[in-house]
Design a protein around this motif. Sequence first.
Motif, short mmCIF file in Angstrom:
data_model
loop_
_atom_site.label_atom_id
_atom_site.label_comp_id
_atom_site.label_asym_id
_atom_site.label_seq_id
_atom_site.Cartn_x
_atom_site.Cartn_y
_atom_site.Cartn_z
N LEU A 109 50.84 9.26 -22.25
CA LEU A 109 50.37 10.40 -21.47
C LEU A 109 49.87 9.94 -20.11
O LEU A 109 49.32 8.84 -19.98
N VAL A 110 50.06 10.80 -19.12
CA VAL A 110 49.62 10.51 -17.76
C VAL A 110 48.62 11.58 -17.34
O VAL A 110 48.88 12.78 -17.50
N PHE A 111 47.50 11.15 -16.81
CA PHE A 111 46.47 12.04 -16.29
C PHE A 111 46.11 11.59 -14.88
O PHE A 111 46.15 10.40 -14.57
N ASP A 112 45.75 12.54 -14.04
CA ASP A 112 45.13 12.23 -12.75
C ASP A 112 43.66 12.58 -12.88
O ASP A 112 43.31 13.69 -13.32
N LEU A 113 42.81 11.65 -12.50
CA LEU A 113 41.37 11.83 -12.57
C LEU A 113 40.90 12.35 -11.22
O LEU A 113 41.27 11.81 -10.17
N GLY A 114 40.09 13.41 -11.23
CA GLY A 114 39.55 13.96 -9.99
C GLY A 114 38.69 12.94 -9.26
O GLY A 114 38.16 12.01 -9.87
N GLU A 115 38.57 13.14 -7.96
CA GLU A 115 37.78 12.19 -7.15
C GLU A 115 36.34 12.09 -7.63
O GLU A 115 35.73 11.02 -7.57
N ASP A 116 35.79 13.21 -8.11
CA ASP A 116 34.40 13.19 -8.59
C ASP A 116 34.31 12.79 -10.07
O ASP A 116 33.23 12.77 -10.63
N GLN A 117 35.44 12.48 -10.70
CA GLN A 117 35.54 12.10 -12.11
C GLN A 117 34.95 13.16 -13.04
O GLN A 117 34.45 12.86 -14.11
N ARG A 118 35.07 14.43 -12.64
CA ARG A 118 34.60 15.53 -13.48
C ARG A 118 35.75 16.26 -14.16
O ARG A 118 35.52 17.07 -15.03
N ALA A 119 36.98 15.96 -13.74
CA ALA A 119 38.14 16.63 -14.34
C ALA A 119 39.28 15.64 -14.44
O ALA A 119 39.48 14.79 -13.57
N ALA A 120 40.04 15.78 -15.52
CA ALA A 120 41.25 14.99 -15.72
C ALA A 120 42.40 15.98 -15.91
O ALA A 120 42.36 16.82 -16.81
N THR A 121 43.40 15.88 -15.05
CA THR A 121 44.53 16.80 -15.08
C THR A 121 45.71 16.14 -15.75
O THR A 121 46.15 15.06 -15.32
N PHE A 122 46.24 16.79 -16.79
CA PHE A 122 47.41 16.27 -17.48
C PHE A 122 48.62 16.39 -16.55
O PHE A 122 48.87 17.43 -15.96
N ILE A 123 49.41 15.31 -16.46
CA ILE A 123 50.59 15.28 -15.59
C ILE A 123 51.88 15.25 -16.39
O ILE A 123 52.80 16.01 -16.13
N ALA A 124 51.98 14.34 -17.35
CA ALA A 124 53.24 14.18 -18.07
C ALA A 124 53.02 13.48 -19.40
O ALA A 124 51.99 12.86 -19.63
N GLU A 125 54.03 13.60 -20.26
CA GLU A 125 54.05 12.88 -21.53
C GLU A 125 55.47 12.39 -21.77
O GLU A 125 56.44 13.10 -21.50
N LYS A 126 55.58 11.18 -22.26
CA LYS A 126 56.88 10.60 -22.58
C LYS A 126 56.75 9.93 -23.95
O LYS A 126 55.78 9.24 -24.22
N ILE A 127 57.75 10.14 -24.81
CA ILE A 127 57.74 9.53 -26.13
C ILE A 127 58.55 8.24 -26.07
O ILE A 127 59.70 8.24 -25.61
N ALA A 128 57.96 7.16 -26.52
CA ALA A 128 58.63 5.85 -26.53
C ALA A 128 58.63 5.31 -27.96
O ALA A 128 57.98 5.84 -28.85
N SER A 129 59.37 4.25 -28.14
CA SER A 129 59.36 3.53 -29.41
C SER A 129 58.59 2.23 -29.17
O SER A 129 58.32 1.87 -28.02
N PRO A 130 58.22 1.52 -30.23
CA PRO A 130 57.45 0.29 -30.03
C PRO A 130 58.12 -0.71 -29.08
O PRO A 130 57.44 -1.38 -28.32
#
Length: 144
Positions: A109-130
Amino acid sequence: MITARRLAVVLLLLVLPVAYNVMADAITPACIPPRQAAPVPFEHVPSVLLRSLNDRLGKIAEPGTSFNATDVVWLESLPFRRINFFWTAGRRWVIATEHGGFVYNNPILVFDLGEDQRAATFIAEKIASPDTVCAAASDLIAAP
């Protein structure tokens, strides 16, 4: 009537998912982040990011702790997911996880953290294998 053969088949069916996931854990490589990213120990991950991850995935085990890596529901209530690693590059965070079950996989999963670190916005998800989790995480940390 319960015969020895039937009992053996049932036991085999119960053991196979566990054995597969033990092998999957053993072959999951240690990942070295790309040059622009840094690994982050679990203890240093911002709490807002952990809350956002739990909101998205539900109960998730900390790195290295026990989780239910099978489709079998045990008496103890272990989560079916576990955190594998965290990488950060500026405000971008990549979180690799493990998802137990017959089709064991590694959601990243990919998140962008707000500059004030009060919010994390979901950006993307990718399914991988080991065997592809490191490359997939590297691709996601580098993506715009």
